[in-house]
Design a protein around this motif. Structure first.
Motif, PDB file in Angstrom:
ATOM      1  N   PHE A 283       0.741  -1.484   0.442  1.00 41.58           N
ATOM      2  CA  PHE A 283       0.308  -0.189  -0.300  1.00 41.58           C
ATOM      3  C   PHE A 283       0.726   1.286   0.411  1.00 41.58           C
ATOM      4  O   PHE A 283       2.048   1.318   0.397  1.00 41.58           O
ATOM      5  CB  PHE A 283      -1.047   0.113   1.143  1.00 41.58           C
ATOM      6  N   ARG A 284       0.129   2.580   0.243  1.00 38.69           N
ATOM      7  CA  ARG A 284       1.029   3.704  -0.250  1.00 38.69           C
ATOM      8  C   ARG A 284       0.238   4.716   0.988  1.00 38.69           C
ATOM      9  O   ARG A 284      -1.020   5.066   0.801  1.00 38.69           O
ATOM     10  CB  ARG A 284       0.633   3.933  -1.761  1.00 38.69           C
ATOM     11  N   PRO A 285       0.568   4.600   2.119  1.00 36.03           N
ATOM     12  CA  PRO A 285       0.266   5.407   2.901  1.00 36.03           C
ATOM     13  C   PRO A 285       0.144   7.076   2.299  1.00 36.03           C
ATOM     14  O   PRO A 285       0.578   7.610   1.397  1.00 36.03           O
ATOM     15  CB  PRO A 285       0.939   5.364   4.101  1.00 36.03           C
ATOM     16  N   ARG A 286      -0.917   7.628   3.610  1.00 38.19           N
ATOM     17  CA  ARG A 286      -1.532   8.861   3.253  1.00 38.19           C
ATOM     18  C   ARG A 286      -1.906   9.357   4.640  1.00 38.19           C
ATOM     19  O   ARG A 286      -2.306   8.190   5.062  1.00 38.19           O
ATOM     20  CB  ARG A 286      -2.477   8.923   1.699  1.00 38.19           C
ATOM     21  N   VAL A 287      -1.897  10.247   5.021  1.00 38.30           N
ATOM     22  CA  VAL A 287      -2.097  11.147   6.425  1.00 38.30           C
ATOM     23  C   VAL A 287      -2.732  12.527   6.444  1.00 38.30           C
ATOM     24  O   VAL A 287      -2.351  13.090   5.581  1.00 38.30           O
ATOM     25  CB  VAL A 287      -0.997  10.689   7.516  1.00 38.30           C
ATOM     26  N   VAL A 288      -4.489  12.585   5.932  1.00 36.82           N
ATOM     27  CA  VAL A 288      -4.926  13.770   5.686  1.00 36.82           C
ATOM     28  C   VAL A 288      -5.593  14.375   6.567  1.00 36.82           C
ATOM     29  O   VAL A 288      -5.752  15.705   6.205  1.00 36.82           O
ATOM     30  CB  VAL A 288      -6.118  13.451   4.469  1.00 36.82           C
ATOM     31  N   SER A 289      -5.621  13.949   7.929  1.00 34.38           N
ATOM     32  CA  SER A 289      -6.179  14.708   8.996  1.00 34.38           C
ATOM     33  C   SER A 289      -7.558  14.980   9.433  1.00 34.38           C
ATOM     34  O   SER A 289      -7.752  16.006   9.432  1.00 34.38           O
ATOM     35  CB  SER A 289      -5.308  15.533   9.729  1.00 34.38           C
ATOM     36  N   THR A 290      -8.638  14.295   8.295  1.00 30.38           N
ATOM     37  CA  THR A 290      -9.676  14.372   8.011  1.00 30.38           C
ATOM     38  C   THR A 290     -10.513  13.434   7.746  1.00 30.38           C
ATOM     39  O   THR A 290     -10.312  12.917   6.675  1.00 30.38           O
ATOM     40  CB  THR A 290     -10.122  15.643   7.552  1.00 30.38           C
ATOM     41  N   THR A 291     -12.126  13.476   8.190  1.00 37.64           N
ATOM     42  CA  THR A 291     -12.391  11.961   7.485  1.00 37.64           C
ATOM     43  C   THR A 291     -13.013  11.802   6.449  1.00 37.64           C
ATOM     44  O   THR A 291     -14.035  10.917   5.959  1.00 37.64           O
ATOM     45  CB  THR A 291     -13.917  11.640   8.309  1.00 37.64           C
ATOM     46  N   LEU A 292     -13.330  13.458   5.882  1.00 38.76           N
ATOM     47  CA  LEU A 292     -13.093  12.929   4.526  1.00 38.76           C
ATOM     48  C   LEU A 292     -12.507  12.226   3.806  1.00 38.76           C
ATOM     49  O   LEU A 292     -12.743  11.435   2.954  1.00 38.76           O
ATOM     50  CB  LEU A 292     -12.627  14.674   3.756  1.00 38.76           C
ATOM     51  N   ALA A 293     -11.758  11.737   3.690  1.00 38.85           N
ATOM     52  CA  ALA A 293     -11.127  10.563   3.289  1.00 38.85           C
ATOM     53  C   ALA A 293     -11.699   8.825   3.773  1.00 38.85           C
ATOM     54  O   ALA A 293     -11.726   8.597   3.025  1.00 38.85           O
ATOM     55  CB  ALA A 293      -9.175  10.583   4.219  1.00 38.85           C
ATOM     56  N   VAL A 294     -12.682   9.271   5.043  1.00 35.22           N
ATOM     57  CA  VAL A 294     -13.809   8.006   4.644  1.00 35.22           C
ATOM     58  C   VAL A 294     -14.438   7.903   3.674  1.00 35.22           C
ATOM     59  O   VAL A 294     -15.046   6.361   2.581  1.00 35.22           O
ATOM     60  CB  VAL A 294     -14.685   8.653   6.158  1.00 35.22           C
TER      61      VAL A 294
END
Length: 270
Positions: free
Chosen positions: A180-191
């Motif tokens: 996988f390629r990790p990402r951290v956007v720090s908002t539940t918009l990612a869900v």
């Protein structure tokens, strides 16, 4: 004419998103909360705008707001869960990765939800049966896919399963980075992005029942056909808690194996 619950969720989220857009870039007063968290004037005003829409259409419904807390009867059959600005720190430093989340919880669960992206002018929404994204008044059905291999990992506290599990350790796991390629956007918009096929999966720790942050995104993913469980593969809100939402079963199984290795290794570290 009575507005349907799904359209009401969209209208409320759009009202909050309008406030978030209007105040972006301004110097905003901060209100300190526990654990180093804070709200801005935009959070508070956006929540007021959302609740005004809900109260106008459903005056007898209960509401839980991130900033204003619970109103209405604790045993209410209908309760709106409102997160007016998910990603406050992002927003405060002029990062546009934020969401406005509105969901309706009834006795059978979350039945409708909307997650608005104020800057992309998109609203991800579900009426409990299908999941869609609305742009310029036009709805497009959401189709999950793991093709991107992008997995968002929530690194914000609390960490109730620490030391047995910490999401941050996934980033150092060779099996994770090989697949996988990790990402951290720090908002539940990612869900919502998992439901939309823009992320392969999302992982977080935490107790998420009636969470104003996560209720809407979880409902979107379930309606879109994603695989949604707790950290150990249990039904949501049972066992150790947390959330693993994936576009397909193969991705979900791979993440559960990686997460399970942390839990299995914990006794050896004690």
């Amino acid at each position: 004419m009575l507005i349907e619950d799904g359209e009401l969720a969209i209208a409320a989220a759009e009202a909050g998103a309008a406030v978030v857009r209007a105040k972006y870039g301004a110097s905003l007063a901060r209100v300190d909360k526990s654990g180093g968290d804070f709200a801005t004037a935009a959070d508070i005003e956006a929540e007021r705008a959302i609740i005004a829409v809900l109260r106008d259409a459903r005056p007898d419904d209960a509401v839980t707001g991130e900033e204003s807390g619970r109103t209405g009867s604790d045993g209410a059959e209908r309760r709106w869960l409102v997160d007016p600005l998910c990603g406050t720190l992002n927003y405060a430093v002029r990062n546009m990765l934020v969401a406005v989340n509105v969901a309706l919880r009834t006795r059978v669960g979350v039945t409708v939800a909307a997650s608005a992206d104020p800057f992309a002018a998109e609203v991800f929404w579900t009426d409990g049966t299908g999941a869609y994204v609305r742009r310029d008044g036009v709805d497009e059905k959401l189709t999950p896919t793991a093709e991107s291999r992008l997995v968002d990992v929530n690194l914000d506290p609390p960490f109730p399963n620490d030391p047995a599990f910490r999401a941050v350790r996934l980033l150092a796991d060779r099996g994770f980075v090989a697949r996988f390629r990790p990402r951290v956007v720090s908002t539940t918009l990612a869900v919502a992005w998992v439901a939309a096929g823009r992320r392969a999966a999302y992982v977080t720790d935490g107790q998420l029942r009636d969470s104003v942050h996560f209720a809407g995104g979880i409902a979107l993913c379930e309606a879109a056909g994603c695989v949604v469980t707790g950290l150990r593969g249990e039904p949501l809100h049972t066992g150790v808690g947390g959330l693993v939402v994936a576009a397909d079963r193969e991705t979900h199984d791979a993440l559960l194996a990686l997460i399970g290795s942390q839990f299995a290794a914990e006794p050896a570290r004690q």
